[in-house]
Design an enzyme around this catalytic site. Sequence first.
Site, PDB file in Angstrom:
ATOM      1  N   CYS A 116       0.073  57.818  85.087  1.00  0.00           N
ATOM      2  CA  CYS A 116       1.384  58.464  85.297  1.00  0.00           C
ATOM      3  C   CYS A 116       1.545  59.749  84.492  1.00  0.00           C
ATOM      4  CB  CYS A 116       2.510  57.500  84.968  1.00  0.00           C
ATOM      5  SG  CYS A 116       2.625  56.170  86.175  1.00  0.00           S
ATOM      6  N   HIS A 256       9.415  61.277  83.655  1.00  0.00           N
ATOM      7  CA  HIS A 256       8.697  60.475  84.643  1.00  0.00           C
ATOM      8  C   HIS A 256       9.611  59.369  85.167  1.00  0.00           C
ATOM      9  CE1 HIS A 256       5.740  58.161  86.662  1.00  0.00           C
ATOM     10  NE2 HIS A 256       5.723  57.186  85.769  1.00  0.00           N
ATOM     11  N   ASN A 286       8.678  54.868  91.794  1.00  0.00           N
ATOM     12  CA  ASN A 286       7.706  55.517  90.905  1.00  0.00           C
ATOM     13  C   ASN A 286       6.546  56.059  91.749  1.00  0.00           C
ATOM     14  OD1 ASN A 286       5.704  56.185  89.087  1.00  0.00           O
ATOM     15  ND2 ASN A 286       5.846  54.301  87.889  1.00  0.00           N
TER      16      ASN A 286
END
Length: 331
Positions: A116, A256, A286
Amino acid sequence: MTKITAAITAVGKYLPDYVLSNAILESMVDTTDEWILTRTGIKERRILKGEGKGSSFMAIEAAKDLFAKSKVNPLEIDLVIVATATPDMQAASTAALTATEIGATNAFSFDLISACSSFLYGMSTAAKFIESGRYQKVLLIGSDKNSSMIDYTDRATCIIFGDGAGAVLFEPNKEGYGIQDEELKTDGIGREFLQVPAGGSILPPSLETVQNKKHFVFQDGKTVFKYAVSKMAEVSDIILERNHLDKDKINWLAAHQANKRIIDATASRIGLPVEKVMMNIEMYGNTTSATLPLLLVDYEKQLKKGDKIIFAAFGGGFSWGAIYLTWAYNS
Ligand code: UT7
């Protein structure tokens, strides 16, 4: 000589059409819309359907969107970086095909893989090429087909992830706009808490790995959550202090999009009110490497030249960091 900074000068995005809503997930696993919404902030996510379509498909579409909006000539691109945790293939780079398909035939290209944090690290990497003075146009694309590594019978992970891509163009700036500072970190202690166990060199694919579902994402959510909150706030604090910034001077937090509660906690640790926190997790979930560029596209119209943005990410590895950037244009 005037210092060259790396500024973002254009953005673009691609999201697949198929919407996987919480209601649909309720019919697939033992979960509820209420649980997902209160525990993660996610209402729906997009899933890339269609045989033979991988992360490059979305990366190409996001780049095309950027070109259409900015009128940039692909032949002028010097470098294409595809940040991804789900490359098309193990050996041939996703970026090579992407660069060719978008007509960036004068560019070289590579994939940047760090779960990520891939896009955040990509921002730092792109900036170094620009700051060197040798490269004028670096296209950074975050693209992930997370659905390719999700077990849709596992309620702990299938409710979180979605597919998507976002692209940003970095160019040299001589007025000081662009990337100002960064604090990037990794700690291999995190590997056991968030991983896809098989398919790499440690545990190559076999009948057994497939039967035992070792090619899907495994996550110890609670542990990752704890680290994510404390580490993203820690690096953001370092950046704030080093650049003499406080909550009043910062215009935006672009964090994020892994879990709304993580973003809220990070924002509150650095004292930012909700109006300054970019958020689109409710629509996409996500999307790993695509979360940060998707935020920029969705908030582009609200961004003003000179706005001070703190980017923060946390992901597998563990890998995390924060970047301070000043916005370079009014749209
Ligand atoms: O992007 C890379 C980094 N990743 C992250 O930052 C993700 C970090 N972690 C998280 O976002 C959260 O930990 C999750 C969203 C994954 C899970 O939320 P949580 O509040 O930590 O839940 P939990 O795993 O502690 O589970 C709490 C309860 C459990 O039941 P019991 O044992 O208390 O009876 C779970 O079995 O919730 C249950 N549960 C669910 N219930 C309904 C877990 N998943 C679900 C679900 N629907 N989908």
